[in-house]
Design a protein around this motif. Structure first.
Motif, PDB file in Angstrom:
ATOM      1  N   ILE A 186      10.203  17.697  10.976  1.00 10.24           N
ATOM      2  CA  ILE A 186       9.201  16.340  10.454  1.00 10.24           C
ATOM      3  C   ILE A 186       8.248  16.883   9.804  1.00 10.24           C
ATOM      4  N   SER A 187       7.425  18.011  10.366  1.00  9.56           N
ATOM      5  CA  SER A 187       6.391  18.388   9.676  1.00  9.56           C
ATOM      6  C   SER A 187       6.405  19.132   8.442  1.00  9.56           C
ATOM      7  N   GLU A 188       7.542  19.681   8.239  1.00  5.41           N
ATOM      8  CA  GLU A 188       8.018  20.370   7.020  1.00  5.41           C
ATOM      9  C   GLU A 188       8.300  19.448   6.101  1.00  5.41           C
ATOM     10  N   TYR A 189       9.247  18.393   6.485  1.00  7.07           N
ATOM     11  CA  TYR A 189       9.284  17.241   5.450  1.00  7.07           C
ATOM     12  C   TYR A 189       8.128  16.483   4.987  1.00  7.07           C
ATOM     13  N   PHE A 190       7.212  16.318   5.929  1.00  4.60           N
ATOM     14  CA  PHE A 190       6.015  15.578   5.617  1.00  4.60           C
ATOM     15  C   PHE A 190       5.440  16.365   4.683  1.00  4.60           C
ATOM     16  N   LYS A 191       5.100  17.523   4.868  1.00  4.81           N
ATOM     17  CA  LYS A 191       4.286  18.515   3.962  1.00  4.81           C
ATOM     18  C   LYS A 191       5.026  18.688   2.698  1.00  4.81           C
ATOM     19  N   VAL A 238       9.707   3.823  -4.909  1.00  7.76           N
ATOM     20  CA  VAL A 238      10.613   3.833  -3.799  1.00  7.76           C
ATOM     21  C   VAL A 238       9.751   3.162  -2.444  1.00  7.76           C
ATOM     22  N   LYS A 239       9.510   2.172  -2.303  1.00  8.63           N
ATOM     23  CA  LYS A 239       8.507   1.453  -1.383  1.00  8.63           C
ATOM     24  C   LYS A 239       9.124   1.594   0.126  1.00  8.63           C
ATOM     25  N   SER A 240      10.401   1.859  -0.024  1.00  8.60           N
ATOM     26  CA  SER A 240      10.983   1.682   1.303  1.00  8.60           C
ATOM     27  C   SER A 240      11.373   3.338   1.803  1.00  8.60           C
ATOM     28  N   SER A 241      11.104   4.205   0.966  1.00  9.30           N
ATOM     29  CA  SER A 241      11.102   5.544   1.245  1.00  9.30           C
ATOM     30  C   SER A 241      10.697   5.992   2.806  1.00  9.30           C
ATOM     31  N   LYS A 242      11.612   7.109   3.303  1.00  4.91           N
ATOM     32  CA  LYS A 242      11.298   7.443   4.448  1.00  4.91           C
ATOM     33  C   LYS A 242       9.842   7.932   4.799  1.00  4.91           C
ATOM     34  N   ILE A 243       9.249   8.728   3.758  1.00  2.28           N
ATOM     35  CA  ILE A 243       7.853   9.124   3.710  1.00  2.28           C
ATOM     36  C   ILE A 243       7.062   7.977   3.988  1.00  2.28           C
ATOM     37  N   GLN A 244       7.022   6.840   3.441  1.00  4.49           N
ATOM     38  CA  GLN A 244       6.268   5.923   3.302  1.00  4.49           C
ATOM     39  C   GLN A 244       6.229   5.015   4.632  1.00  4.49           C
ATOM     40  N   GLN A 245       7.606   5.094   5.034  1.00  7.64           N
ATOM     41  CA  GLN A 245       7.757   4.744   6.749  1.00  7.64           C
ATOM     42  C   GLN A 245       6.915   5.519   7.590  1.00  7.64           C
ATOM     43  N   ASN A 286       0.553  -1.215  -0.077  1.00  7.88           N
ATOM     44  CA  ASN A 286      -0.046   0.092  -0.062  1.00  7.88           C
ATOM     45  C   ASN A 286       0.836   1.404   0.048  1.00  7.88           C
ATOM     46  N   THR A 287       1.227   1.564  -1.151  1.00  7.73           N
ATOM     47  CA  THR A 287       2.048   2.695  -1.326  1.00  7.73           C
ATOM     48  C   THR A 287       1.323   3.810  -2.102  1.00  7.73           C
ATOM     49  N   SER A 288       1.470   4.950  -1.616  1.00  7.05           N
ATOM     50  CA  SER A 288       0.885   6.234  -2.476  1.00  7.05           C
ATOM     51  C   SER A 288       1.529   6.403  -3.669  1.00  7.05           C
ATOM     52  N   ASP A 289       0.739   7.054  -4.656  1.00  7.96           N
ATOM     53  CA  ASP A 289       1.073   7.360  -5.894  1.00  7.96           C
ATOM     54  C   ASP A 289       2.571   8.189  -6.082  1.00  7.96           C
ATOM     55  N   SER A 290       2.805   8.938  -4.924  1.00  7.77           N
ATOM     56  CA  SER A 290       3.912   9.765  -5.265  1.00  7.77           C
ATOM     57  C   SER A 290       5.200   8.831  -4.565  1.00  7.77           C
ATOM     58  N   VAL A 291       5.217   7.792  -4.173  1.00  9.78           N
ATOM     59  CA  VAL A 291       6.382   7.151  -3.662  1.00  9.78           C
ATOM     60  C   VAL A 291       6.274   5.637  -4.045  1.00  9.78           C
ATOM     61  N   LYS A 344       6.799  15.244  18.500  1.00  9.19           N
ATOM     62  CA  LYS A 344       7.906  14.911  18.929  1.00  9.19           C
ATOM     63  C   LYS A 344       8.094  13.415  19.254  1.00  9.19           C
ATOM     64  N   SER A 345       7.244  12.462  19.246  1.00  5.71           N
ATOM     65  CA  SER A 345       7.333  11.254  19.334  1.00  5.71           C
ATOM     66  C   SER A 345       7.772  10.814  17.806  1.00  5.71           C
ATOM     67  N   LEU A 346       7.056  11.242  16.800  1.00  4.03           N
ATOM     68  CA  LEU A 346       7.428  10.934  15.519  1.00  4.03           C
ATOM     69  C   LEU A 346       9.071  11.411  15.065  1.00  4.03           C
ATOM     70  N   ALA A 347       9.195  12.825  15.419  1.00  3.64           N
ATOM     71  CA  ALA A 347      10.620  13.092  15.179  1.00  3.64           C
ATOM     72  C   ALA A 347      11.423  12.069  16.057  1.00  3.64           C
ATOM     73  N   GLU A 348      11.536  11.800  16.992  1.00  3.35           N
ATOM     74  CA  GLU A 348      12.168  10.780  17.506  1.00  3.35           C
ATOM     75  C   GLU A 348      12.313   9.387  17.053  1.00  3.35           C
ATOM     76  N   GLU A 349      11.090   9.052  16.726  1.00  5.96           N
ATOM     77  CA  GLU A 349      11.161   7.694  15.993  1.00  5.96           C
ATOM     78  C   GLU A 349      11.871   7.546  14.718  1.00  5.96           C
ATOM     79  N   PHE A 350      11.845   8.783  13.871  1.00 11.72           N
ATOM     80  CA  PHE A 350      12.557   8.817  12.661  1.00 11.72           C
ATOM     81  C   PHE A 350      13.801   9.649  12.533  1.00 11.72           C
ATOM     82  N   HIS A 351      14.331  10.027  13.883  1.00 10.95           N
ATOM     83  CA  HIS A 351      15.613  10.812  13.771  1.00 10.95           C
ATOM     84  C   HIS A 351      15.667  11.892  13.108  1.00 10.95           C
ATOM     85  N   MET A 352      14.649  12.780  13.429  1.00  2.88           N
ATOM     86  CA  MET A 352      14.473  14.030  12.793  1.00  2.88           C
ATOM     87  C   MET A 352      14.466  14.996  13.907  1.00  2.88           C
TER      88      MET A 352
END
Length: 287
Positions: free
Chosen positions: A217-222, A179-186, A171-176, A204-212
């Motif tokens: 992390i919000s800017e990266y996701f957007k 690259v199924k293993s991309s950070k955004i898909q993770q 289940n990967t979005s059209d944009s990724v 905070k929790s998401l940033a810690e989980e993905f080392h950002m």
């Protein structure tokens, strides 16, 4: 022939058939798993024809219409959850892990990849496990003399978990998609997997989980999804709210607590703000 032991779950097993009569349960089916043990032919799903072969597994969701056209003698096992299974008025279902099962099925209902009707698996081991469990459920369920509800219950739990896990894998979005293993898909997969634990979905929790960094992390996701992290999480929660309103008779307060809203008023206000309709009006429109 179909047999029912657990209320509103039907198991159907057919051996060496060259013709399949349209099953009477199809019109009220909520979710269905069909395993082709042997044989080959085509299956027409909502007007689209695809091939099936021995060891093929298909998953169907509400309102799907399918017809099996065997080219060689075909043996199948079908596990059918009827629409009324997830209603609270089924006294026999009280002792079953109904809510856990619903959570697994809803991952499939809300999957972007559910159009891929034949199940694809991350590993052949997962396929082998699923096949073994389907056969085990059928053997127990269709035994006219006795059956072991413990085996049936736990096998169904693992079956749904395996399907949901492998649906998530593809289940990967059209944009990724490339690259199924991309950070955004993770990140997206993590959100889906932990949607019932709001603490794990804080910035905070998401940033810690993905080392950002917290503020990155919000800017990266957007940047990669064109939607803010907060809005994506709320949108996904509200999609799950819609699923519950459609297929269960849970109270608004129960849905609110399960999905991390303060109370039913908070949920209704958020739902109306994002969807333009109240919870009661949405549920009424389904009737």
């Amino acid at each position: 022939m179909p047999r029912t032991i657990i209320e509103n779950i039907v198991i159907a097993q057919y051996k060496s058939q060259t013709f399949f009569e349209f099953c009477k349960y199809t019109t009220i089916r909520f979710f269905e798993i069909v395993y082709f043990e042997e044989g080959s032919g085509t299956i027409k799903i909502n007007g689209k024809t695809v091939n099936y072969t021995s060891n093929s597994i298909f998953v169907f969701i509400p309102d799907d219409i399918y017809i099996v056209n065997p080219e060689t003698a075909t043996s199948t096992i079908a596990i059918k959850f009827l629409k009324s299974f997830f209603r609270n008025n089924n006294s026999q279902n009280v002792k079953l892990p109904v809510n856990d099962w619903f959570r697994k099925i809803e991952e499939i209902l809300n999957s972007e990849s559910h159009e891929l009707r034949e199940m694809q698996f991350e590993t052949e081991a997962d396929r082998s496990h699923l096949v073994a469990l389907v056969n085990m459920v059928a053997t127990e369920y269709l035994n006219k003399q006795s059956f072991d509800i413990f085996i049936i219950q736990n096998s169904l739990s693992v079956i749904l978990h395996l399907i949901a896990r492998n649906i998530q894998f593809i289940n990967t979005s059209d944009s990724v998609k490339e690259v199924k293993s991309s950070k955004i898909q993770q990140i997206i997969n993590y959100i889906h997997s932990n949607i019932y634990n709001s603490d794990l979905l804080s910035t905070k929790s998401l940033a810690e989980e993905f080392h950002m960094a917290d503020n990155y992390i919000s800017e990266y996701f957007k940047k990669h999804t064109d939607v803010s992290l907060k809005r994506y999480i709320i949108n996904y929660k509200l999609k799950l709210v819609e699923t519950r309103l459609k297929y269960t008779d849970l109270q608004y307060s129960e849905i609110a607590i399960e999905l991390g809203f303060t109370d039913s008023s908070h949920l209704n206000k958020t739902f109306q703000s994002y969807k333009g309709i109240s919870l009661s009006a949405f549920r009424a429109s389904l009737a």
